[in-house]
Design a protein around this motif. Structure first.
Motif, mmCIF file in Angstrom:
data_model
loop_
_atom_site.group_PDB
_atom_site.id
_atom_site.type_symbol
_atom_site.label_atom_id
_atom_site.label_comp_id
_atom_site.label_asym_id
_atom_site.label_seq_id
_atom_site.Cartn_x
_atom_site.Cartn_y
_atom_site.Cartn_z
ATOM 1 N N LEU A 44 29.001 20.042 -39.928
ATOM 2 C CA LEU A 44 28.868 21.298 -39.185
ATOM 3 C C LEU A 44 30.188 21.687 -38.531
ATOM 4 C CD1 LEU A 44 25.346 21.032 -37.539
ATOM 5 C CD2 LEU A 44 26.068 22.506 -39.405
ATOM 6 N N GLN A 45 30.969 20.702 -38.098
ATOM 7 C CA GLN A 45 32.274 20.992 -37.502
ATOM 8 C C GLN A 45 33.180 21.673 -38.530
ATOM 9 O OE1 GLN A 45 33.328 20.784 -34.343
ATOM 10 N NE2 GLN A 45 35.349 21.558 -34.898
ATOM 11 N N ARG A 46 33.207 21.145 -39.758
ATOM 12 C CA ARG A 46 34.037 21.772 -40.807
ATOM 13 C C ARG A 46 33.548 23.185 -41.103
ATOM 14 N NH1 ARG A 46 33.724 16.481 -42.536
ATOM 15 N NH2 ARG A 46 32.070 16.930 -44.043
ATOM 16 N N ALA A 47 32.232 23.379 -41.119
ATOM 17 C CA ALA A 47 31.672 24.713 -41.354
ATOM 18 C C ALA A 47 32.047 25.664 -40.216
ATOM 19 C CB ALA A 47 30.152 24.631 -41.505
ATOM 20 N N ALA A 48 32.018 25.182 -38.996
ATOM 21 C CA ALA A 48 32.399 26.006 -37.836
ATOM 22 C C ALA A 48 33.868 26.398 -37.930
ATOM 23 C CB ALA A 48 32.130 25.249 -36.538
ATOM 24 N N GLU A 49 34.713 25.459 -38.307
ATOM 25 C CA GLU A 49 36.146 25.757 -38.449
ATOM 26 C C GLU A 49 36.386 26.792 -39.534
ATOM 27 O OE1 GLU A 49 38.123 21.973 -38.973
ATOM 28 O OE2 GLU A 49 37.279 21.215 -37.091
ATOM 29 N N ARG A 50 35.662 26.653 -40.662
ATOM 30 C CA ARG A 50 35.787 27.657 -41.733
ATOM 31 C C ARG A 50 35.335 29.026 -41.247
ATOM 32 N NH1 ARG A 50 33.855 23.458 -44.852
ATOM 33 N NH2 ARG A 50 31.747 24.297 -44.814
ATOM 34 N N ALA A 51 34.226 29.069 -40.521
ATOM 35 C CA ALA A 51 33.698 30.340 -40.026
ATOM 36 C C ALA A 51 34.702 31.029 -39.090
ATOM 37 C CB ALA A 51 32.366 30.126 -39.315
ATOM 38 N N ILE A 52 35.301 30.267 -38.199
ATOM 39 C CA ILE A 52 36.296 30.831 -37.275
ATOM 40 C C ILE A 52 37.508 31.322 -38.056
ATOM 41 C CG2 ILE A 52 37.989 30.214 -35.487
ATOM 42 C CD1 ILE A 52 35.230 30.757 -34.338
ATOM 43 N N ASN A 53 37.994 30.520 -38.997
ATOM 44 C CA ASN A 53 39.162 30.919 -39.792
ATOM 45 C C ASN A 53 38.885 32.196 -40.584
ATOM 46 O OD1 ASN A 53 40.747 28.813 -38.884
ATOM 47 N ND2 ASN A 53 40.157 27.456 -40.555
ATOM 48 N N GLU A 54 37.691 32.305 -41.176
ATOM 49 C CA GLU A 54 37.324 33.502 -41.935
ATOM 50 C C GLU A 54 37.218 34.716 -41.022
ATOM 51 O OE1 GLU A 54 33.768 32.585 -44.134
ATOM 52 O OE2 GLU A 54 34.770 30.971 -45.252
ATOM 53 N N ALA A 55 36.582 34.547 -39.867
ATOM 54 C CA ALA A 55 36.438 35.666 -38.927
ATOM 55 C C ALA A 55 37.795 36.161 -38.460
ATOM 56 C CB ALA A 55 35.585 35.243 -37.732
ATOM 57 N N LEU A 56 38.706 35.247 -38.163
ATOM 58 C CA LEU A 56 40.036 35.647 -37.705
ATOM 59 C C LEU A 56 40.847 36.277 -38.837
ATOM 60 C CD1 LEU A 56 40.820 32.616 -35.386
ATOM 61 C CD2 LEU A 56 40.382 34.975 -34.679
ATOM 62 N N ALA A 57 40.649 35.821 -40.064
ATOM 63 C CA ALA A 57 41.356 36.405 -41.209
ATOM 64 C C ALA A 57 40.858 37.814 -41.502
ATOM 65 C CB ALA A 57 41.195 35.515 -42.441
ATOM 66 N N GLU A 58 39.543 38.039 -41.313
ATOM 67 C CA GLU A 58 38.951 39.352 -41.565
ATOM 68 C C GLU A 58 39.317 40.366 -40.490
ATOM 69 O OE1 GLU A 58 34.732 38.968 -41.960
ATOM 70 O OE2 GLU A 58 34.891 37.628 -43.678
ATOM 71 N N SER A 59 39.613 39.906 -39.300
ATOM 72 C CA SER A 59 39.913 40.793 -38.175
ATOM 73 C C SER A 59 41.223 40.370 -37.523
ATOM 74 C CB SER A 59 38.776 40.753 -37.156
ATOM 75 O OG SER A 59 37.554 41.083 -37.741
ATOM 76 N N PRO A 60 42.355 40.750 -38.131
ATOM 77 C CA PRO A 60 43.650 40.308 -37.615
ATOM 78 C C PRO A 60 43.929 40.724 -36.168
ATOM 79 C CG PRO A 60 43.887 41.401 -39.743
ATOM 80 C CD PRO A 60 42.473 41.557 -39.319
ATOM 81 N N ALA A 61 43.285 41.781 -35.698
ATOM 82 C CA ALA A 61 43.519 42.242 -34.328
ATOM 83 C C ALA A 61 42.932 41.291 -33.290
ATOM 84 C CB ALA A 61 42.938 43.641 -34.135
ATOM 85 N N ILE A 62 41.989 40.458 -33.725
ATOM 86 C CA ILE A 62 41.386 39.500 -32.806
ATOM 87 C C ILE A 62 42.337 38.323 -32.678
ATOM 88 C CG2 ILE A 62 39.463 37.910 -32.425
ATOM 89 C CD1 ILE A 62 37.706 39.836 -33.992
ATOM 90 N N GLY A 63 42.774 38.049 -31.470
ATOM 91 C CA GLY A 63 43.735 36.976 -31.256
ATOM 92 C C GLY A 63 43.130 35.599 -31.292
ATOM 93 N N GLN A 64 41.940 35.448 -30.767
ATOM 94 C CA GLN A 64 41.303 34.136 -30.662
ATOM 95 C C GLN A 64 39.805 34.287 -30.910
ATOM 96 O OE1 GLN A 64 42.630 31.173 -30.301
ATOM 97 N NE2 GLN A 64 44.722 31.713 -29.721
ATOM 98 N N ALA A 65 39.169 33.173 -31.170
ATOM 99 C CA ALA A 65 37.717 33.135 -31.324
ATOM 100 C C ALA A 65 37.248 31.738 -30.945
ATOM 101 C CB ALA A 65 37.319 33.467 -32.756
ATOM 102 N N ALA A 66 35.980 31.626 -30.636
ATOM 103 C CA ALA A 66 35.409 30.336 -30.277
ATOM 104 C C ALA A 66 33.992 30.258 -30.817
ATOM 105 C CB ALA A 66 35.404 30.162 -28.765
ATOM 106 N N LEU A 67 33.507 29.029 -30.977
ATOM 107 C CA LEU A 67 32.172 28.835 -31.516
ATOM 108 C C LEU A 67 31.616 27.513 -30.987
ATOM 109 C CD1 LEU A 67 31.118 29.354 -35.167
ATOM 110 C CD2 LEU A 67 30.529 27.236 -34.032
ATOM 111 N N VAL A 68 30.358 27.526 -30.607
ATOM 112 C CA VAL A 68 29.644 26.298 -30.244
ATOM 113 C C VAL A 68 28.335 26.313 -31.021
ATOM 114 C CG1 VAL A 68 28.517 24.982 -28.411
ATOM 115 C CG2 VAL A 68 30.616 26.237 -27.924
ATOM 116 N N ALA A 69 28.045 25.230 -31.729
ATOM 117 C CA ALA A 69 26.775 25.087 -32.447
ATOM 118 C C ALA A 69 25.950 24.033 -31.728
ATOM 119 C CB ALA A 69 27.021 24.678 -33.894
ATOM 120 N N LEU A 70 24.737 24.427 -31.336
ATOM 121 C CA LEU A 70 23.847 23.536 -30.588
ATOM 122 C C LEU A 70 22.628 23.172 -31.412
ATOM 123 C CD1 LEU A 70 23.734 25.429 -27.167
ATOM 124 C CD2 LEU A 70 25.156 23.477 -27.759
ATOM 125 N N ALA A 71 22.151 21.966 -31.243
ATOM 126 C CA ALA A 71 20.856 21.568 -31.788
ATOM 127 C C ALA A 71 19.779 22.154 -30.884
ATOM 128 C CB ALA A 71 20.752 20.046 -31.830
#
Length: 183
Positions: A44-71
């Protein structure tokens, strides 16, 4: 508490720093080595990292992003605190201040889901006026007819208001209280 040396700094370092701080707070001063077992799920950590990288690549104007996945029981399974840990160790997932409305949206959507709305149900993201208040989205644009999933993922304000009104404010408040939110 010590970490094993790694050849590269992983984005999971945000989680490691956070877990270390939590352990210190719980254990207090300790003179001996302390073994800490965490709830991080590497897949799930690798999936979260991919999701953040994709979101930032799709929206270059966004400087940062964060994600927390909870059970469902509250265990933290994955955490990404920013674009690149090597550049900035500030953990936006655990330490950044957020607009209260954005932080509260998951409560609204949880109440809706628990009361029968489906994640793929459609909701209108368009101008709305409720008791003299007209919420707008961060970017000033509206997306039209979107799924609940997209509305939450994009933090769409007018869609969230429509979901809240359809679910009922009392149900949303009851859900918040059950989750420990008292203000």
């Amino acid at each position: 508490i010590s970490r094993r040396p790694e050849t590269r700094v992983a984005q999971s370092q945000y989680f490691a720093d956070w877990a270390q701080e939590q352990a210190r707070d719980l254990a207090g001063p300790v003179a001996a080595d302390l073994e800490v077992r965490t709830t991080l799920d590497p897949k799930l950590q690798r999936a979260a990292e991919r999701a953040i990288n994709e979101a930032l690549a799709e929206s270059p104007a966004i400087g940062q992003a964060a994600l927390v996945a909870l059970a469902r029981d509250g265990r933290v399974l994955a955490m990404v605190g920013g674009r690149d840990y090597r550049v900035s160790q500030f953990n936006r997932a655990s330490d950044a201040l957020r607009q209260p409305g954005s932080a509260f949206k998951p409560v609204v959507f949880l109440a809706a889901l628990e009361n029968g709305m489906a994640a793929d149900a459609r909701v209108l993201d368009a101008p709305i006026r409720v008791e003299g208040w007209s919420p707008e989205n961060f970017d000033g644009e509206f997306r039209g007819n979107v799924s609940l999933t997209e509305a939450l993922a994009r933090s769409l304000n007018s869609a969230a208001v429509r979901v809240s009104e359809a679910t009922g404010r009392a149900r949303v408040i009851a859900t918040a209280r059950r989750l420990g939110i008292s203000t």
